[in-house]
Scaffold this active site. Structure first.
Site, PDB file in Angstrom:
ATOM      1  CE  LYS A 237     -17.912   8.322 -27.387  1.00 41.71           C
ATOM      2  NZ  LYS A 237     -17.007   9.324 -27.959  1.00 41.71           N
TER       3      LYS A 237
ATOM      4  CD  GLN B  94     -23.896  10.180 -29.337  1.00 42.67           C
ATOM      5  OE1 GLN B  94     -23.558  10.622 -30.432  1.00 42.67           O
ATOM      6  NE2 GLN B  94     -23.034   9.621 -28.483  1.00 42.67           N
TER       7      GLN B  94
ATOM      8  CB  CYS C 296     -19.772  15.973 -31.853  1.00 43.92           C
ATOM      9  SG  CYS C 296     -19.543  16.274 -33.629  1.00 43.92           S
TER      10      CYS C 296
ATOM     11  CD  GLU D  83      -4.702   7.022 -31.234  1.00 42.37           C
ATOM     12  OE1 GLU D  83      -3.874   6.701 -32.109  1.00 42.37           O
ATOM     13  OE2 GLU D  83      -5.667   7.788 -31.472  1.00 42.37           O
TER      14      GLU D  83
ATOM     15  N   GLY E 212     -13.664   2.448 -31.277  1.00 40.58           N
ATOM     16  CA  GLY E 212     -14.089   3.328 -32.353  1.00 40.58           C
ATOM     17  C   GLY E 212     -13.436   2.979 -33.675  1.00 40.58           C
ATOM     18  NE  ARG E 213     -10.118   7.551 -34.924  1.00 40.22           N
ATOM     19  CZ  ARG E 213      -8.906   8.107 -34.872  1.00 40.22           C
ATOM     20  NH1 ARG E 213      -8.315   8.503 -35.976  1.00 40.22           N
ATOM     21  NH2 ARG E 213      -8.290   8.251 -33.711  1.00 40.22           N
TER      22      ARG E 213
ATOM     23  CG  ASN F  15     -14.022   6.337 -27.296  1.00 41.87           C
ATOM     24  OD1 ASN F  15     -14.268   7.462 -27.717  1.00 41.87           O
ATOM     25  ND2 ASN F  15     -13.836   5.323 -28.112  1.00 41.87           N
TER      26      ASN F  15
END
Length: 334
Positions: free
Chosen positions: A154, A83, A113, A215, A237-238, A213
């Site tokens: 993204k 990326q 970002c 949550e 992700g998280r 993507n």
């Protein structure tokens, strides 16, 4: 070449690029767990590599993506896409081409970002207010990269709001991007719940795959995300850091198995995860101070996914000695 046939023959499950979180060491751990569970990620995307004034030297690419030394794959065999983040189309194109020379299997461009320092230097999600620049960057990279290597982007739903979604979609459509990943929030919304998965649906009119993507912390949210977004492709992700076995739960959806069928889902026990935490602390970093700090970041996140992590966090959150932390972890695994 049909990238859709090659990369999207079935629903893809990806590990997200998260600056300061899914670095090479964390990627190695999380992709190994996924493979051990028999539910590997299709690929992961690297943390962004910042492009500013020149073509970056090889050692910078190798620093962020040491997997380039090994066919751009983690030790467990998971491919890593590179990326890039920047605002100058030609410079982005030149760096993308060089990354491909070094072995990048795909190039992803970061327009998502939300960090203030990045946005203030005209990078990441701030460019969502300039769809024409999105187009210029993606198309320049697409033209510079060999035809057999895909280029993806993204994004978020917008910068301060979603008013430019149609313009963003038009820019992506004209750019030559091979697929698109969407974090279902604006920059202003940051990482606060909820994620607006339904707003991804509009992008499905693009003639390229769309990946949702944001949550996704459990299988139920993964299912809801797919239903509301209208896409079957997901980036974790998280939630994947907090519950490293989340990938197995999501893969279970692909098999259309009932969520109550515990026999069909490989389980990552806390005891097994302890061994991976020790491996993390035995990994490579700039210094032990950095490594301990990174581990504590992960342990703090694990408290949201495992009840066993809380007492460990309480005991170790002020500990600075790496050997002492490893000893404590080994003691809990006895």
């Amino acid at each position: 070449m049909s990238f859709q046939n090659k990369f999207f023959a079935s629903p893809v499950r990806l590990l997200a690029p998260m600056d300061g979180l899914t670095d090479p060491l964390m990627r190695q751990i999380l992709t190994q767990i996924a493979v051990d569970l028999g539910r590997p990620y299709d690929w992961s995307v690297s943390e962004f590599i910042r492009v500013t004034q020149h073509v970056l030297p090889a050692h910078v690419f190798y620093k962020y993506v040491p997997e380039l030394h090994h066919d751009a794959k983690t030790a467990s065999g998971t491919p890593i896409h590179i990326q890039l983040l920047g605002s100058e189309a030609q410079l982005m194109a030149e760096n993308a081409a060089y990354a491909c020379e070094l072995g990048a299997p795909a190039i992803d461009i970061n327009f998502g970002c939300p960090a203030k320092t990045v946005n203030s230097h005209r990078g990441g999600s701030v460019l969502l207010d300039e769809p024409e620049v999105l187009y210029q960057i993606i198309s320049a990279v697409r033209q510079a990269v060999p035809a057999n290597i895909p280029v993806s982007a993204k994004i978020r739903l917008g910068y301060t709001d979603t008013s430019r979604m149609d313009d963003i979609q038009a820019a992506i459509a004209a750019s030559g991007a091979n697929w698109l990943t969407i974090h279902a929030r604006t920059k202003t919304q940051g990482y606060k719940p909820p994620a607006y998965w339904d707003k991804i649906h509009a992008f499905n009119s693009l003639d390229i795959p769309v990946i949702a993507n944001g949550e996704i912390w459990n299988a139920e949210q993964a299912q809801a995300c797919m239903q509301q977004s209208g896409t079957k492709h997901l980036m974790l992700g998280r939630g994947a850091v907090t519950r490293p076995d989340l990938i197995a739960e999501v893969r279970k959806l692909d098999l259309e198995l009932p969520q109550t069928d515990s026999m069909s889902t490989p389980e990552l026990s806390w005891q097994t995860l302890i061994t991976h935490q020790i491996k993390f602390l035995q990994g490579t970093a700039k210094s032990d101070v950095v490594l301990v700090g990174r581990y504590k970041q992960w342990l703090g996140m694990l408290t949201k996914g495992y009840s066993e992590a809380q007492p460990l966090w309480n005991a170790l959150k002020r500990e600075k000695n790496k050997a002492a932390i490893i000893t404590a972890l080994e003691a809990t695994s006895l």
